[in-house]
Design an enzyme around this catalytic site. Structure first.
Site, PDB file in Angstrom:
ATOM      1  CG  ASP A 167      -1.625  -7.845   3.290  1.00 51.99           C
ATOM      2  OD1 ASP A 167      -1.491  -7.142   4.318  1.00 51.99           O
ATOM      3  OD2 ASP A 167      -2.342  -8.851   3.264  1.00 51.99           O
ATOM      4  CG  HIS A 168      -0.256  -2.731   6.350  1.00 50.24           C
ATOM      5  ND1 HIS A 168      -1.584  -2.706   6.061  1.00 50.24           N
ATOM      6  CD2 HIS A 168      -0.161  -2.869   7.687  1.00 50.24           C
ATOM      7  CE1 HIS A 168      -2.274  -2.826   7.175  1.00 50.24           C
ATOM      8  NE2 HIS A 168      -1.440  -2.921   8.184  1.00 50.24           N
ATOM      9  CG  HIS A 215      -4.452  -7.688   6.986  1.00 49.23           C
ATOM     10  ND1 HIS A 215      -3.636  -7.225   5.994  1.00 49.23           N
ATOM     11  CD2 HIS A 215      -5.134  -6.601   7.447  1.00 49.23           C
ATOM     12  CE1 HIS A 215      -3.815  -5.928   5.851  1.00 49.23           C
ATOM     13  NE2 HIS A 215      -4.722  -5.530   6.721  1.00 49.23           N
TER      14      HIS A 215
END
Lengths: 356, 516
Positions: free
Chosen positions: B205-206, B268
């Protein structure tokens, strides 16, 4: 640089504030991460120092106080202030002085340290120097950064630095940090038990550095530290140290095997004075490994044993790229235990037979 | 950190300075011709090389279905780096040698012979680059292919579960979304576990690779003044907003399948929420941090079905203006059903039922085609008792804002006396901007995450129970929406802050969204 006519702290502050106001555009945000005091003498400016200073100035908003001592007979003092806001806010006070005026320097600079922020003292003289500036600023400093290396009596230098540690003063050494990239690369190249086993059988190590003149042992700092670091990591014991013409030779011992270390100058003008150009390692098993600098950032690694040669591979020297990791090491990283072990090793050198 | 061979201690690395050293490996990118690879992955690998953070023994293989030579692929890689890398221009000297570490392998994802020949190529690269049989497989492909690729990799012995004493390792990075709901995520996990150990799965999950997100832990747990008031006694409410100006672009097919809840909210937003709400971990080890995050997710009060209409808002953008330019509605986008009921906006009120957060509402919202791109966490503190300053009827709450992107930083709103003869009070802001202190080009999130994976550090990747716990929160909502297709997404004009119902979610509680 704005020259200050009166040696009054209030006047210096006012001038700095005026400059700040004049230079600050609406978009600029004034901020500072730390105070950096740099002490140097007239003969001590060099390219590497200027480069490092530029790295700091381009990446960290801070207050820099330059203390430049001139070794001349008259008594004089002069203060200049400047303020840069592009891209970061750097406010700079420069105090040039000579003779007896040194006595008032600490008191002139103390009011200009920004409170609540770290104070870094970059000291470009021997640590043992009995200076009123060092003794006044040492207790205030968050970290003392030494940027000095002697041409002989290394053991005394190392002992002095160890005394700082014993007194609980946090300190780093620029020459140690300069080889950060080499240390990283060496550790990455020997990153398995199998590869470490090859290192364990080292018979000789040759480190070559660039020297623009005929070789001055003051420039061997990085090479000297690198070999000493390898020695500390591999638990080699120093048994002999000598100078042979331009070469510096150290003989180590481990498990009754001798290891010959040679530090040798050469001319390679694309590098800075003292920068390591090549490291060649040979083992008792006829394993050979060569790290060769090809440019300021690139390094080629070749390795061979009696049966085969692996294809050469290339690596980037981490510290010399953006300078970010270099600065991280100077200001933020934990003080290295390897470094202190290395100082211990150097401090014991006096007990060895020193040949000239 | 090589988990497979814990006995090896490199004497060249200091024990008191744990350095994140990426281990020698070959990285294989599945979906090498895709958008993510070009925009993020290849520039990230190049920047790691530039910073000297790639392992000494490294090679990269692009795996995709289109036919092309190594040289053609290298050319594309160079173009991608030229266009998308944060450091420009490209360093020619570095590129000369870096390009020689890049290779291309063409195959369909389900062709056995493709994996057979990949194995041969990887063995050759091991000999050529000294990569020791270590592998990172980055699955930048449609999620439906994850189990198939894992199975093929296992079948052809390209991945192996770790065993004691085993020196070589293999890891698989998986892009979100991990499943479509709780049930499908559980199934996917079960399938992957046939071929992989959980320790080998890196769910990326960047957001977790962003400096500002990592700073959340530092901010909370290294500043005791905040931690002391970080609870229901002092905090009135928490708001998390993830807003984007852009629409869905060319991702119509994907978006019709996924929707905003799956694409942004479930991952996110929940990552941010858990970092804000978690208890102090016992250490900074991956397990400790992930354990605390899971506890938060487990404490989120399920939204009862009769409250779903009043506590959850979903919207879909209609035509409007973004920065003065007309933009079309979601239903007019390419590859979108003109009658689509897929959400591009969601807002909801959640409660975390534990001691610290008792009755503190967490308002979360995310959306496409909102007025600006911004991700912010807003902590609003309870007001001071007003009897001292009764004349100052509008005494503001203290508000702490954590800006995740852009203009990363933290601000704190405090009340201050206006200089005058009376006691007028004016809120003022203390503001910290990351860029002003540390420059404006922090490493890209993918650089950090790829480096961590090569170093065997999975702290910044989501663990299975974390993902499943998050799905537990959102699956009832998805099911409710599926079961009530007639209840349409509320339309909102592009360039607005979503449907009016999102505002009502707060106004009925006597609060409002803080202007982003």
């Amino acid at each position: 640089m704005q020259k200050i006519k009166s040696m009054n702290s209030e006047v210096i502050s006012k001038e700095l504030a005026l400059l700040n106001q004049a230079k600050l555009t609406k978009q600029d945000i004034k901020s500072a991460l730390f105070n950096l005091i740099i002490y140097t003498t007239d003969s001590k400016k060099d390219h590497s120092f200027e480069e490092n200073l530029q790295k700091i100035q381009s990446q960290f908003p801070c207050r820099i106080i330059f203390l430049q001592e001139y070794r001349r007979s008259d008594d004089f003092i002069e203060v200049n202030v400047s303020c840069e806001n592009s891209p970061l806010c750097i406010s700079q006070i420069s105090i040039n002085f000579s003779g007896k005026e040194i006595d008032q320097v600490p008191y002139l600079l103390l009011p200009h340290l920004i409170p609540d922020l770290p104070i870094y003292l970059l000291w470009r003289q021997p640590p043992e120097e009995n200076s009123i500036i060092l003794s006044t600023l040492k207790p205030l400093a968050t970290r003392v950064i030494f940027d000095f290396f002697p041409s002989d009596c290394f053991h005394l230098f190392a002992k002095e630095l160890l005394r700082f540690k014993a007194a609980g003063i946090e300190m780093v050494d620029m020459n140690w940090i300069k080889i950060f990239g080499w240390r990283q690369i060496f550790a990455r190249a020997f990153d398995t038990q199998e590869r470490i086993d090859l290192l364990e059988k080292t018979s000789s190590l040759l480190i070559t550095y660039h020297s623009s003149d005929d070789g001055c042992f003051k420039k061997i700092a990085c090479s000297f530290y690198l070999q000493a670091w390898i020695a500390v990591c591999l638990k080699w014991k120093a048994v002999e140290i000598k100078k042979e013409k331009k070469n510096f030779i150290i003989i180590y011992e481990k498990e009754q095997r001798k290891i010959l270390v040679t530090i040798s100058p050469m001319q390679q003008s694309k590098f800075l004075d003292g920068e390591i150009v090549k490291l060649e390692l040979k083992s008792y098993d006829e394993y050979e490994c060569i790290f060769l600098r090809q440019s300021t950032t690139q390094l080629e690694v070749k390795a061979c044993d009696p049966y085969q040669c692996s294809l050469p591979f290339h690596m980037n020297l981490p510290s010399l790229q953006s300078g970010k990791s270099f600065i991280q090491e100077v200001f933020y990283e934990k003080i290295s235990e390897h470094y202190f072990s290395l100082l211990h090793l150097i401090s014991q050198i006096e007990q060895l037979k020193e040949g000239h | 950190m090589n988990l497979a061979s814990p006995s090896f201690i490199n004497p060249l690395i200091e024990s008191n300075k744990p350095s994140k050293t990426a281990d020698s490996c070959v990285m294989v990118i599945f979906g090498a011709t895709g958008d993510l690879t070009a925009r993020k992955l290849l520039p990230a690998i190049y920047n790691l090389a530039k910073e000297g953070l790639l392992p000494a023994h490294f090679a990269c293989v692009g795996f995709a279905r289109r036919k092309k030579s190594h040289e053609e692929f290298r050319k594309e890689v160079k173009q991608a780096i030229d266009e998308f890398s944060r450091s420009k221009p490209i360093d020619q000297e570095l590129w000369q040698r870096f390009s020689q570490q890049i290779f291309y392998h063409q195959s369909e994802f389900d062709h056995d012979e493709g994996y057979e020949s990949l194995g041969q190529l990887l063995q050759k690269l091991d000999q050529q680059f000294g990569t020791k049989g270590n592998r990172v497989f980055y699955l930048s492909i449609q999620p439906s292919y994850f189990p198939l690729v894992a199975e093929k990799l296992s079948l052809h012995q390209l991945i192996e579960k770790p065993e004691p004493g085993q020196e070589k390792w293999s890891r698989v990075i998986i892009e979100k979304p991990f499943g479509r709901d709780l049930e499908s995520a559980e199934k996917l996990q079960a399938k992957l576990l046939k071929f992989l150990d959980e320790s080998q799965i890196y769910r990326i999950d960047h957001y977790l690779g962003k400096e500002s997100v990592q700073n959340l832990l530092v901010f909370r747990f290294s500043n005791p003044i905040f931690e002391a008031i970080w609870n229901h006694h002092f905090i009135d409410n928490v708001q998390i907003t993830v807003s984007e100006e852009i629409g869905i672009g060319s991702r119509g097919n994907f978006w019709e399948e996924a929707g905003l809840l799956r694409d942004i909210m479930q991952n996110h937003v929940m990552q941010l929420l858990t970092l804000v709400a978690m208890e102090p971990p016992i250490s900074l080890k991956a397990t400790s941090i992930r354990d605390e995050k899971v506890k938060v997710l487990d404490c989120i009060r399920p939204i009862a079905e009769n409250l779903l209409e009043s506590q959850v808002v979903r919207g879909q953008y209609s035509a409007g203006y973004i920065q003065g330019n007309p933009v079309k509605s979601y239903r007019e986008e390419d590859n979108v059903d003109p009658h689509s009921n897929i959400e591009t906006f969601a807002a909801m009120k959640l409660f975390i039922d534990n001691w610290r957060w008792a009755n503190v509402p967490f308002y979360i919202r995310a959306g496409k085609r909102l007025p600006k791109r911004a991700t912010k966490i807003v902590i609003t503190f309870k007001k001071a008792p007003g009897y001292l300053f009764q004349e100052a009827s509008q005494l503001s709450s203290n508000v702490l804002v954590i800006r995740i992107q852009p203009d990363e930083g933290i601000s704190l709103k405090i009340n201050c006396k206006v200089p005058a003869l009376n006691t007028a009070i004016q809120p003022v802001k203390m503001d910290f901007h990351y860029g002003s202190y540390f420059g404006s080009t922090p490493p890209e999130a993918y650089e950090r995450l790829l480096c961590d994976c090569m170093a065997g550090d999975n702290t910044l990747f989501a663990r299975d129970d974390e993902v499943l716990a998050s799905w537990k929160v959102f699956t009832p909502i998805l099911h409710y929406w599926n079961a009530h297709p007639r209840r349409k997404c509320l339309p909102y004009t592009s360039g607005s802050w979503g449907p009016e119902a999102a505002n009502e979610l707060l106004t009925k509680d006597g609060r409002s969204w803080r202007l982003v």
